[in-house]
Each structure stands twice: as C-alpha cells, then as structure tokens.
Design a protein around this motif. Structure first.
Motif, PDB file in Angstrom:
ATOM      1  N   MET A   1       0.858  -1.190   0.000  1.00 41.17           N
ATOM      2  CA  MET A   1       0.000   0.000   0.000  1.00 41.17           C
ATOM      3  C   MET A   1       0.897   1.245   0.000  1.00 41.17           C
ATOM      4  N   THR A   2       0.627   2.078  -0.931  1.00 39.92           N
ATOM      5  CA  THR A   2       1.477   3.273  -1.081  1.00 39.92           C
ATOM      6  C   THR A   2       1.154   4.295  -0.017  1.00 39.92           C
ATOM      7  N   PRO A   3       2.122   5.152   0.261  1.00 38.12           N
ATOM      8  CA  PRO A   3       1.885   6.206   1.263  1.00 38.12           C
ATOM      9  C   PRO A   3       0.672   7.077   0.937  1.00 38.12           C
ATOM     10  N   ALA A   4       0.460   7.340  -0.358  1.00 42.01           N
ATOM     11  CA  ALA A   4      -0.652   8.211  -0.763  1.00 42.01           C
ATOM     12  C   ALA A   4      -1.980   7.581  -0.382  1.00 42.01           C
ATOM     13  N   ILE A   5      -2.110   6.271  -0.622  1.00 38.95           N
ATOM     14  CA  ILE A   5      -3.361   5.583  -0.300  1.00 38.95           C
ATOM     15  C   ILE A   5      -3.590   5.563   1.208  1.00 38.95           C
ATOM     16  N   LYS A   6      -2.485   5.353   1.962  1.00 38.27           N
ATOM     17  CA  LYS A   6      -2.593   5.371   3.413  1.00 38.27           C
ATOM     18  C   LYS A   6      -3.123   6.707   3.924  1.00 38.27           C
TER      19      LYS A   6
END
Length: 298
Positions: A1-6
């Motif tokens: 999971m990418t930082p942006a999605i988090k």
C-alpha cells in the motif's frame, strides 16, 4: 500500500469518526431540546380564517392558536375576522362566551361642503406621507386626509373612499372589526366601536382638539367642546377633553339626547329610525312645500 493511499484512508477514517461523533451529539441534543407541539394548535388554527390581519393582537392566525392553547383560555384571545370561536372552545373544552361585535367608525365629517379646500395636495397619495408635510386640504390638522391608506390596509374590501365626500365609508356588512384601518390611519380618525343593536351607534364625528372658534373656521361640522352633550347625557358617557367631546361606547345607551343638543351636528346617530316628532315635522314641511293649487284640489 502506497503512502498516498494510506493518507487517503486515514483522512476518510478521521472524517468518518468526526461525522459519527457529530451525529451522536446531534441525536442527544435533539432529544434534550425536542419541542413537542400540542396537536390542538392545528385543530384551533383550522377554525381561524387564515387572514392574518392582526386584529386579534397577535402576529397571525397561527400565533393566536398557539396563544389560546398555551393559556388554555379564550379570555382576551378572540378572532374578530370570522373565526369560529364556538368550535375553538369545543376543541379546548372551554365555554365560548359572547363578545360584542365591533365595527370601524370614521370620526370625521370634513366633507368639501363642511370643510372647503384651501390648498391642493398634489404629491404621493399616502396619508402617512401627506400627514407629515401638510395639515390637510381644509387646513384641519386632525381631519381625514382621504388618500386611502385605510382602504389599502383592509383585507376584507370593507372600506372605500367616497368620491363625493372624499371620506372613507365603511361597509358594515363586510367589516369584521379587525382594526387594520384604524391602526394605519395617521390621524386616528378611524376607531373601533361596538356595532350596536341593529347597527345603531352614536358617536362624535370629530377628533379636532383645537379651540372651538379655530376648529369651526376650518370645518363647519367640528366639535367646539361646548359640553352641552355631556350635560344632556343621563349615563355619564360623554367627556370633553382638549376641546373635543367623546362618547364612551361602553356606557352609551343610545338615547340620542346628546344628538339633539349638539349645535354643530358633530354628533352622529346612525341606523336609527326617525323620531316621531322629526317625522311629523318632515311631513308638515312637505305639506307646506306643496303648491297652493294642489292643496285646494285636496
């Protein structure tokens, strides 16, 4: 999971949590401050005309219904515009009682004949405005201005300006006694009075507070404050204050003794049949006016 999605998921969770907390708070606040409206208010309102004329002294028919239900009393809370007070009393489980019907009365007789015009008013057709800039066509500072503010205020088409007399005329069959015309008149010429049995009323058709000579100078039918009417009244219904007489309609018994005493014709007695002696005098006058040859033929 990418930082942006988090970051997006975290933001959504935070917003969701805030929304949930706010919903819970609003739920408990609504419960705490919930206003339960008495269903009788709607029932009472159904029996009111919905004219919202303000004649009852409240902001409108709904406000009157709320006041009746809140006080659980009809005292001082009546609809003059045709509300079914008997039905309302039934809804409330109260006694309707009876109230004296009221009607608007124009207390000015400043016709062109009685009060000839001295100036010509050619401006905004509003009594409120005219009252602020001039005394009146006849120079009477207390008389009707004839611009028709009362006509515009009436929601029942019960008052009109007579083109001959230039004064308001009240249609008694349509007048409900709401008082809108009286409230809008800047000169306080219009007054609510008891309608009277068979519509018969006695009142002083003048509100001029000037001294007699000054008042008569501008209007031949003005009250001169002589006090003859007050002396003649056996019921102490008449007072003379500020050089003008006033008949208290709650005390007046319509005997018309004051009417006979008034030297200027300022006192009006309406809807009365002519008295016997007046009828006999009228018949005698009519006979005297018949040409001599017609009398001989008889």
């Amino acid at each position: 999971m990418t930082p942006a999605i988090k970051i997006i998921l975290l933001a959504a969770l935070v917003i969701g949590a805030i929304g949930l907390i706010a919903a819970v708070i609003l739920h408990f606040v609504s419960k705490a401050f919930k206003v339960i409206e008495d269903p009788r208010i709607d029932e009472v309102a159904e029996h009111l005309p919905g004219a919202n004329c303000g004649g009852c002294g409240f902001a409108g028919c709904r406000a009157l219904a709320e006041a009746i239900v809140k006080a659980n009393s009809l005292e001082g809370r009546r609809c003059p515009a045709g509300g079914d007070m008997a039905a309302i009393a039934n809804v409330m489980g109260l006694e309707a009682g009876e109230s004296e019907p009221m009607v608007a009365v124009v207390r000015c007789n400043g016709t062109p004949e009685n009060a000839p015009a001295k100036v010509n008013y050619d401006s905004l057709p509003s009594c409120q405005f005219a009252s602020s800039v001039y005394a009146g066509a006849s120079a009477c500072p207390f008389g009707c201005l004839g611009c028709g503010d009362c006509v515009n205020a009436c929601k029942f088409d019960a008052i009109h300006i007579d083109p001959t007399t230039k004064l308001p005329v009240v249609d008694e069959a349509k007048c409900v006694g709401c008082g809108a015309c009286a409230k809008t008149c800047p000169r306080k010429v219009i007054e609510l009075r008891y309608k009277g049995k068979l519509g018969r009323r006695v009142f002083v058709s003048c509100v001029n507070k000037e001294k007699g000579a000054v008042a008569r100078k501008n209007c031949a039918a003005a009250c001169i404050g002589c006090g003859k009417c007050a002396k003649a009244c056996p019921f102490e219904a008449i007072t003379v204050v500020d050089s003008v007489a006033y008949i208290d309609f709650t005390k007046c018994k319509s005997c018309r003794k004051c009417f006979a005493e008034c030297p200027t014709g300022a006192i009006h007695a309406v809807n009365f049949p002519p008295k016997k002696e007046q009828a006999e005098q009228a018949a005698a006058n009519a006979t005297e006016n018949i040409p001599s040859n017609e009398n001989e033929n008889k």
